[in-house]
Design a protein around this motif. Structure first.
Motif, PDB file in Angstrom:
ATOM      1  N   TRP A 236       0.427  -1.508  -0.023  1.00  0.00           N
ATOM      2  CA  TRP A 236       0.003  -0.148  -0.265  1.00  0.00           C
ATOM      3  C   TRP A 236       0.644   1.264  -0.037  1.00  0.00           C
ATOM      4  O   TRP A 236       0.435   2.308   0.532  1.00  0.00           O
ATOM      5  CB  TRP A 236      -0.810  -0.075   1.400  1.00  0.00           C
ATOM      6  N   SER A 237       1.854   1.467  -0.209  1.00  0.00           N
ATOM      7  CA  SER A 237       3.216   2.486  -0.352  1.00  0.00           C
ATOM      8  C   SER A 237       2.290   3.519  -0.942  1.00  0.00           C
ATOM      9  O   SER A 237       3.378   4.578  -1.274  1.00  0.00           O
ATOM     10  CB  SER A 237       4.573   1.860  -1.351  1.00  0.00           C
ATOM     11  N   ARG A 238       1.937   3.022  -2.470  1.00  0.00           N
ATOM     12  CA  ARG A 238       0.572   4.643  -2.836  1.00  0.00           C
ATOM     13  C   ARG A 238      -0.620   4.843  -2.337  1.00  0.00           C
ATOM     14  O   ARG A 238      -1.448   3.859  -2.338  1.00  0.00           O
ATOM     15  CB  ARG A 238       0.985   4.258  -4.287  1.00  0.00           C
ATOM     16  N   LEU A 239      -0.707   5.822  -1.935  1.00  0.00           N
ATOM     17  CA  LEU A 239      -2.490   6.185  -1.174  1.00  0.00           C
ATOM     18  C   LEU A 239      -3.749   5.687  -2.470  1.00  0.00           C
ATOM     19  O   LEU A 239      -4.694   5.847  -2.402  1.00  0.00           O
ATOM     20  CB  LEU A 239      -2.482   7.536  -0.967  1.00  0.00           C
ATOM     21  N   ARG A 240      -2.538   6.212  -3.264  1.00  0.00           N
ATOM     22  CA  ARG A 240      -3.779   5.705  -5.469  1.00  0.00           C
ATOM     23  C   ARG A 240      -4.796   4.430  -4.771  1.00  0.00           C
ATOM     24  O   ARG A 240      -5.763   4.654  -4.976  1.00  0.00           O
ATOM     25  CB  ARG A 240      -2.740   6.173  -5.655  1.00  0.00           C
ATOM     26  N   TRP A 241      -3.537   3.639  -4.392  1.00  0.00           N
ATOM     27  CA  TRP A 241      -4.566   2.277  -3.942  1.00  0.00           C
ATOM     28  C   TRP A 241      -5.283   1.927  -3.243  1.00  0.00           C
ATOM     29  O   TRP A 241      -6.587   1.543  -3.334  1.00  0.00           O
ATOM     30  CB  TRP A 241      -3.862   1.309  -3.592  1.00  0.00           C
ATOM     31  N   LEU A 242      -5.576   3.332  -2.371  1.00  0.00           N
ATOM     32  CA  LEU A 242      -7.085   3.028  -1.439  1.00  0.00           C
ATOM     33  C   LEU A 242      -7.502   3.408  -1.430  1.00  0.00           C
ATOM     34  O   LEU A 242      -8.343   3.984  -0.960  1.00  0.00           O
ATOM     35  CB  LEU A 242      -5.886   3.597   0.303  1.00  0.00           C
ATOM     36  N   LYS A 243      -6.852   4.570  -2.137  1.00  0.00           N
ATOM     37  CA  LYS A 243      -8.130   5.687  -2.821  1.00  0.00           C
ATOM     38  C   LYS A 243      -9.512   5.290  -3.841  1.00  0.00           C
ATOM     39  O   LYS A 243     -10.414   5.633  -3.904  1.00  0.00           O
ATOM     40  CB  LYS A 243      -7.859   6.896  -3.868  1.00  0.00           C
ATOM     41  N   ASP A 244      -8.343   3.706  -4.737  1.00  0.00           N
ATOM     42  CA  ASP A 244      -9.641   3.080  -5.239  1.00  0.00           C
ATOM     43  C   ASP A 244     -10.181   2.269  -4.406  1.00  0.00           C
ATOM     44  O   ASP A 244     -11.822   2.646  -5.227  1.00  0.00           O
ATOM     45  CB  ASP A 244      -8.247   2.469  -5.720  1.00  0.00           C
ATOM     46  N   ILE A 245     -10.197   1.649  -3.288  1.00  0.00           N
ATOM     47  CA  ILE A 245     -10.780   1.064  -2.488  1.00  0.00           C
ATOM     48  C   ILE A 245     -11.803   2.133  -1.986  1.00  0.00           C
ATOM     49  O   ILE A 245     -13.066   1.366  -2.375  1.00  0.00           O
ATOM     50  CB  ILE A 245     -10.158   0.598  -1.189  1.00  0.00           C
ATOM     51  N   ASP A 246     -11.677   3.310  -1.235  1.00  0.00           N
ATOM     52  CA  ASP A 246     -12.729   4.419  -0.867  1.00  0.00           C
ATOM     53  C   ASP A 246     -13.365   4.757  -2.330  1.00  0.00           C
ATOM     54  O   ASP A 246     -14.960   5.021  -1.586  1.00  0.00           O
ATOM     55  CB  ASP A 246     -11.974   5.741  -0.557  1.00  0.00           C
ATOM     56  N   GLN A 247     -12.894   4.485  -3.378  1.00  0.00           N
ATOM     57  CA  GLN A 247     -14.316   5.024  -4.300  1.00  0.00           C
ATOM     58  C   GLN A 247     -14.894   4.372  -4.855  1.00  0.00           C
ATOM     59  O   GLN A 247     -16.248   4.317  -5.026  1.00  0.00           O
ATOM     60  CB  GLN A 247     -13.193   5.906  -6.131  1.00  0.00           C
ATOM     61  N   ILE A 248     -14.512   3.073  -5.329  1.00  0.00           N
ATOM     62  CA  ILE A 248     -15.495   2.172  -5.392  1.00  0.00           C
ATOM     63  C   ILE A 248     -16.462   1.962  -4.340  1.00  0.00           C
ATOM     64  O   ILE A 248     -17.190   0.995  -4.516  1.00  0.00           O
ATOM     65  CB  ILE A 248     -14.151   0.341  -6.043  1.00  0.00           C
TER      66      ILE A 248
END
Length: 390
Positions: A236-248
């Motif tokens: 999870w070294s990039r917040l983009r991946w967690l933002k994807d989870i939040d978005q979906i």
């Protein structure tokens, strides 16, 4: 809701705190007031590392009095560059999909423009550097021939006894003129992670309308599980991946009962727990009642804590050589996210020869099978930092 048991060390820099404020769904542009103590150079570095430039630019572009103009301009340039890149990738993705279909090869787009459009409604709002497609393993050579005919060149990977099929799950191809990279996957994840078959994924596919020619990509639940397992493998070294989870989670009508069954079937419920622990910590991502028993566990909490340093310290795995201490930390993390069965399988795979064995002690190809017997000794030799044998 998530239990109050805290993830280890939730403290963070003022710059990261401000970045999270910008990325949270409920915060509006007019409500954003940055701290006067923010180091804007470090803030820009954070934004670029976490690959969230477009989202941050859209939040800050209408706040000229609160943010230095050079910061807005830098973000605009990144936003513009990404928009052009995504348009280029969209065109190439449509071209490739048409050619593959003409040659009777079914493909699933894993990330890129279809996912950006699905999650954000705009391909320019998610940053991508390449295209990722999934094909059946038996059609891999045929797909490769097509890419060669279109001018793509194969990534050079040293391999012994076809070890690439055991240790990897995709091969990269690069077009020198178009400056586009395409990763062709035959598995969603590397061994020993359990995988869904191509037929399973194909039966639940959706059609993206990002182009006139429909592009096939994964169903909602499959996509969510893939984004989680992919992010977990990269710490999870990039917040983009967690933002994807939040978005979906916020934008899609997920069947959480079915999703939890998928996670259990593919032995990834602990990764789902980790992902939602982190997404809730950083973005207040809601956790559906069907997932409470998966998310509110000691192991999910512990795995979330192990990923925090990778996020906060802007670790870049697989980009360039890292200090040995960091490499060891990441290897330990990767081992910790495996199930007991996966750990056993991983240890078995570790006995399969690789290109380092060949470079350590060269044998003629007719005797490559001896590397199975020699591998433990060659591995020990390298650990002792002895010079390469010839």
């Amino acid at each position: 809701m998530i239990d109050k048991q805290p993830i280890i060390d939730t403290s963070q820099s003022k710059e990261l705190d401000f970045l999270l404020t910008l990325l949270r769904e409920e915060n509006k542009s007019e409500e954003i007031i940055p701290s006067k103590e923010i180091n804007w150079s470090y803030f820009l570095k954070l934004v670029k590392h976490h690959r969230v430039c477009p989202l941050v630019y859209l939040k800050l572009k209408d706040t000229p009095d609160a943010v230095p103009s050079n910061v807005i301009e830098a973000l605009f340039q990144e936003y513009k560059k990404n928009t052009f890149k995504m348009l280029q990738l969209t065109g190439e993705m449509e071209t490739l999909d048409k050619v593959f279909k003409e040659n009777d090869i079914e493909t699933l787009c894993l990330k890129g423009p279809p996912v950006a459009y699905d999650l954000f409604g705009d391909i320019s709002l998610r940053m991508s550097k390449d295209l990722d497609i999934l094909v059946r393993e038996e059609e891999l050579e045929k797909a490769e021939s097509i890419l060669f005919s279109l001018g793509y060149e194969k990534e050079e990977i040293s391999t012994v006894l076809n070890e690439i099929k055991w240790r990897h799950h995709h091969i990269a191809y690069y077009h020198p003129n178009k400056k586009i990279q395409v990763e062709v996957h035959w598995r969603l994840q590397p061994r020993p992670m359990k995988r869904a078959s191509f037929e399973e994924l194909w039966s639940r596919k959706r059609e993206s309308q990002v182009t006139k020619h429909p592009i096939s990509f994964m169903g909602k639940e499959d996509l969510l599980l893939y984004l989680i397992s992919h992010g977990a493998r990269h710490g999870w070294s990039r917040l983009r991946w967690l933002k994807d989870i939040d978005q979906i989670v916020r934008k899609k009508d997920i069947n959480y009962k079915y999703f939890s069954e998928l996670a259990i079937k593919h032995q990834q419920k602990h990764l789902v727990g980790q992902a939602f622990q982190l997404a809730h910590l950083f973005f207040q991502t809601p956790v559906h009642k069907e997932l409470q028993s998966i998310v509110n566990t000691k192991r999910a909490n512990q795995l979330g804590g192990k990923a925090l340093p990778f996020i906060k310290e802007m670790i870049q795995f697989h980009v360039h050589s890292q200090p040995k201490s960091l490499e060891k930390s990441y290897k330990n993390y990767l081992f910790s996210i495996k199930t007991k069965r996966q750990k056993c399988y991983f240890l078995i795979i570790s006995f399969y020869p690789n290109s380092l064995d060949e470079r350590t002690f060269r044998l003629p190809k007719s005797l490559y099978f001896l590397y199975f017997l020699l591998r433990p000794f060659l591995w020990s030799w390298r650990k002792l930092k002895k010079p390469v044998l010839f």
